[in-house]
Design an enzyme around this catalytic site. Structure first.
Site, PDB file in Angstrom:
ATOM      1  N   ALA A 123       0.806  -1.227   0.000  1.00 54.37           N
ATOM      2  CA  ALA A 123       0.000   0.000   0.000  1.00 54.37           C
ATOM      3  C   ALA A 123       0.834   1.270   0.000  1.00 54.37           C
ATOM      4  CB  ALA A 123      -0.928  -0.005   1.220  1.00 54.37           C
ATOM      5  N   ASN A 189       1.514  -3.369   8.130  1.00 53.93           N
ATOM      6  CA  ASN A 189       2.514  -3.985   7.251  1.00 53.93           C
ATOM      7  C   ASN A 189       3.358  -2.910   6.570  1.00 53.93           C
ATOM      8  OD1 ASN A 189       1.929  -7.059   7.119  1.00 53.93           O
ATOM      9  ND2 ASN A 189      -0.074  -6.071   7.115  1.00 53.93           N
ATOM     10  N   HIS A 219      -1.153   7.334   4.269  1.00 57.83           N
ATOM     11  CA  HIS A 219       0.188   6.930   4.711  1.00 57.83           C
ATOM     12  C   HIS A 219       1.144   8.085   4.455  1.00 57.83           C
ATOM     13  CE1 HIS A 219      -1.354   2.860   4.912  1.00 57.83           C
ATOM     14  NE2 HIS A 219      -1.765   2.962   3.674  1.00 57.83           N
TER      15      HIS A 219
HETATM   16  N1  LIG Z   1       1.951  -4.867   2.538  1.00 58.50           N
HETATM   17  C1  LIG Z   1       0.832  -4.160   2.613  1.00 58.50           C
HETATM   18  O1  LIG Z   1       0.823  -2.961   2.297  1.00 58.50           O
HETATM   19  C2  LIG Z   1      -0.421  -4.820   3.051  1.00 58.50           C
HETATM   20  C3  LIG Z   1      -0.424  -6.132   3.446  1.00 58.50           C
HETATM   21  N2  LIG Z   1      -1.580  -6.748   3.827  1.00 58.50           N
HETATM   22  C4  LIG Z   1      -1.501  -8.155   4.242  1.00 58.50           C
HETATM   23  O2  LIG Z   1      -2.334  -8.931   3.433  1.00 58.50           O
HETATM   24  C5  LIG Z   1      -3.112  -9.800   4.245  1.00 58.50           C
HETATM   25  C6  LIG Z   1      -4.407 -10.171   3.545  1.00 58.50           C
HETATM   26  O3  LIG Z   1      -5.205  -9.031   3.383  1.00 58.50           O
HETATM   27  P1  LIG Z   1      -6.744  -9.148   2.900  1.00 58.50           P
HETATM   28  O4  LIG Z   1      -6.838  -9.935   1.666  1.00 58.50           O
HETATM   29  O5  LIG Z   1      -7.270  -7.771   2.931  1.00 58.50           O
HETATM   30  O6  LIG Z   1      -7.354  -9.990   4.114  1.00 58.50           O
HETATM   31  P2  LIG Z   1      -8.658 -10.910   4.123  1.00 58.50           P
HETATM   32  O7  LIG Z   1      -8.947 -11.189   5.547  1.00 58.50           O
HETATM   33  O8  LIG Z   1      -9.728 -10.311   3.276  1.00 58.50           O
HETATM   34  O9  LIG Z   1      -8.205 -12.259   3.392  1.00 58.50           O
HETATM   35  C7  LIG Z   1      -7.239 -13.134   3.922  1.00 58.50           C
HETATM   36  C8  LIG Z   1      -7.298 -14.443   3.164  1.00 58.50           C
HETATM   37  O10 LIG Z   1      -6.219 -15.274   3.563  1.00 58.50           O
HETATM   38  C9  LIG Z   1      -6.716 -16.509   4.103  1.00 58.50           C
HETATM   39  N3  LIG Z   1      -5.822 -16.960   5.164  1.00 58.50           N
HETATM   40  C10 LIG Z   1      -5.737 -16.532   6.442  1.00 58.50           C
HETATM   41  N4  LIG Z   1      -4.744 -17.190   7.093  1.00 58.50           N
HETATM   42  C11 LIG Z   1      -4.200 -18.043   6.190  1.00 58.50           C
HETATM   43  C12 LIG Z   1      -3.160 -18.997   6.227  1.00 58.50           C
HETATM   44  N5  LIG Z   1      -2.448 -19.219   7.344  1.00 58.50           N
HETATM   45  N6  LIG Z   1      -2.878 -19.713   5.095  1.00 58.50           N
HETATM   46  C13 LIG Z   1      -3.587 -19.512   3.973  1.00 58.50           C
HETATM   47  N7  LIG Z   1      -4.579 -18.619   3.858  1.00 58.50           N
HETATM   48  C14 LIG Z   1      -4.888 -17.897   4.958  1.00 58.50           C
HETATM   49  C15 LIG Z   1      -8.117 -16.167   4.587  1.00 58.50           C
HETATM   50  O11 LIG Z   1      -8.889 -17.334   4.728  1.00 58.50           O
HETATM   51  P3  LIG Z   1     -10.104 -17.348   5.828  1.00 58.50           P
HETATM   52  O12 LIG Z   1     -11.038 -16.252   5.364  1.00 58.50           O
HETATM   53  O13 LIG Z   1     -10.659 -18.723   5.717  1.00 58.50           O
HETATM   54  O14 LIG Z   1      -9.457 -17.030   7.145  1.00 58.50           O
HETATM   55  C16 LIG Z   1      -8.567 -15.258   3.444  1.00 58.50           C
HETATM   56  O15 LIG Z   1      -8.866 -16.026   2.300  1.00 58.50           O
HETATM   57  C17 LIG Z   1      -3.299  -9.006   5.543  1.00 58.50           C
HETATM   58  O16 LIG Z   1      -3.568  -9.863   6.644  1.00 58.50           O
HETATM   59  C18 LIG Z   1      -1.965  -8.317   5.687  1.00 58.50           C
HETATM   60  O17 LIG Z   1      -1.055  -9.165   6.379  1.00 58.50           O
HETATM   61  C19 LIG Z   1      -2.766  -6.079   3.795  1.00 58.50           C
HETATM   62  C20 LIG Z   1      -2.815  -4.763   3.427  1.00 58.50           C
HETATM   63  C21 LIG Z   1      -1.636  -4.006   3.057  1.00 58.50           C
HETATM   64  O1  LIG Z   2      -3.619  -1.334   3.064  1.00 62.92           O
HETATM   65  C1  LIG Z   2      -3.157  -0.419   3.747  1.00 62.92           C
HETATM   66  O2  LIG Z   2      -3.512   0.770   3.614  1.00 62.92           O
HETATM   67  C2  LIG Z   2      -2.067  -0.657   4.734  1.00 62.92           C
HETATM   68  C3  LIG Z   2      -2.251  -1.795   5.634  1.00 62.92           C
HETATM   69  O3  LIG Z   2      -3.313  -2.308   5.824  1.00 62.92           O
HETATM   70  C4  LIG Z   2      -1.058  -2.273   6.320  1.00 62.92           C
HETATM   71  O4  LIG Z   2      -0.062  -1.533   6.384  1.00 62.92           O
HETATM   72  O5  LIG Z   2      -1.112  -3.405   6.811  1.00 62.92           O
END
Ligand SMILES: NC(=O)C1=CN([C@@H]2O[C@H](COP(=O)(O)OP(=O)(O)OC[C@H]3O[C@@H](n4cnc5c(N)ncnc54)[C@H](OP(=O)(O)O)[C@@H]3O)[C@@H](O)[C@H]2O)C=CC1
Ligand SMILES: O=C([O-])CC(=O)C(=O)O
Length: 266
Positions: A123, A189, A219
């Site tokens: 992000a 993150n 951000h």
């Molecule tokens: N780098 C960045 O800027 C950002 C990073 N992120 C990261 O991305 C992740 C996902 O975001 P988002 O898609 O919005 O979240 P969601 O909660 O919408 O989706 C997460 C998905 O991952 C699955 N899941 C959870 N745990 C596991 C696991 N151990 N192994 C496999 N699949 C798993 C969930 O399954 P179920 O629904 O069955 O639990 C669901 O399908 C966030 O948790 C965060 O860590 C997010 C935003 C910004």
């Molecule tokens: O998606 C975003 O704006 C940022 C976020 O959630 C993260 O840093 O984990």
């Protein structure tokens, strides 16, 4: 044709499938989720009908790229074993590397598998500039994250303020990027990404705000060092399926996947 394994099929994963579907240079061969729910089945049937829906990558499966967009737990569960087997990975849940020893374990697994883990910009922007600035030496990096109150629901922010009753911006956290990433695994993150590119998890200072006056995930980065200074503000539109997550995260994942198949990468 490159064969991709996607970990996670939530807000990011399903949007990634949508944007990649129809690209003949790649296919998503595996979607890994904790539970094969009807929603996951429907999404995969529509956008990646060839994909196997599984809880773990089979031992004999060799994807060309593992794409993590699932959450912190997925690094230990899926990414480390895949890297050790020589499968390259791109990682969205960068805050997971704030756990003691985890950054070193990711590095060691990639070394053992003679492959590479790529930490996505997600992000946030400016990671290229910050990582380059680090070469000359950085003095300070300050990250301020600001999201609407509902984006902080289900987090420790609920213990420090009444999210629904806020009438002005409230600072829910001030401290190191390491602490922020541990306390807010779905919201900080970006803090971890900036710190791994720059001054490190313990020296990068972070402030997080729940702000009823904003609709976007805002951000802000201020960095100073031998290179000069950098000030950056991103106003990310949140995904409808998850207000914690900005749409740019999806585009960052898609960019990384497409750079893997494109003859010219940028
Ligand atoms: N780098 C960045 O800027 C950002 C990073 N992120 C990261 O991305 C992740 C996902 O975001 P988002 O898609 O919005 O979240 P969601 O909660 O919408 O989706 C997460 C998905 O991952 C699955 N899941 C959870 N745990 C596991 C696991 N151990 N192994 C496999 N699949 C798993 C969930 O399954 P179920 O629904 O069955 O639990 C669901 O399908 C966030 O948790 C965060 O860590 C997010 C935003 C910004
Ligand atoms: O998606 C975003 O704006 C940022 C976020 O959630 C993260 O840093 O984990």
């Amino acid at each position: 044709m490159k064969n991709i394994a996607l970990i996670g099929c939530g807000a990011i994963g399903s949007s990634v499938l949508e944007l990649l579907s129809g690209d003949t240079r790649l296919q998503v061969g595996w979607v890994l989720v904790p539970e094969i729910t009807p929603a996951v089945r429907e999404t995969a049937a529509r956008l990646a009908p060839q994909a196997q829906l599984l809880q773990a990558l089979p031992g004999d499966a060799v994807p060309d790229l593992l794409v993590e967009c699932a959450g912190h737990a997925a690094i230990e569960e899926h990414v480390l074993p895949a890297l050790a087997r020589g499968i390259p990975a791109v990682i969205a849940s960068i805050g997971a590397l704030s756990a003691p020893g985890m950054a070193e374990r990711v590095q060691a697994a990639a070394e053992a598998g003679k492959t590479q883990a790529q930490l996505l910009s997600g992000a946030i922007g400016g990671i290229d500039a910050l990582a380059a600035a680090r070469v000359g030496g950085l003095d300070t990096v300050l990250y301020t994250g600001r999201k609407p109150p509902k984006a902080w629901s289900g987090t420790p922010a609920e213990q420090v303020c009444d999210l629904d009753g806020l009438t002005e911006a409230f600072c829910i956290f001030e401290g190191s990027a390491r602490e922020a990433a541990q306390l807010y695994p779905k919201n900080a993150n970006v803090a971890a990404t900036l710190s791994l590119a720059g001054l490190g998890l313990d020296k990068t200072m972070v402030r997080l705000f729940a702000d009823p006056a904003v609709q976007e995930n805002v951000h802000q980065v201020e960095a100073r060092g031998a290179f000069g200074a950098m000030e950056l503000t991103m106003r990310g539109k949140p995904l409808a399926a998850n207000p914690k997550t900005s749409a740019l995260t999806v585009y960052s994942v898609v960019r990384a996947v497409l750079n893997n198949v494109a003859p010219l990468a940028i």
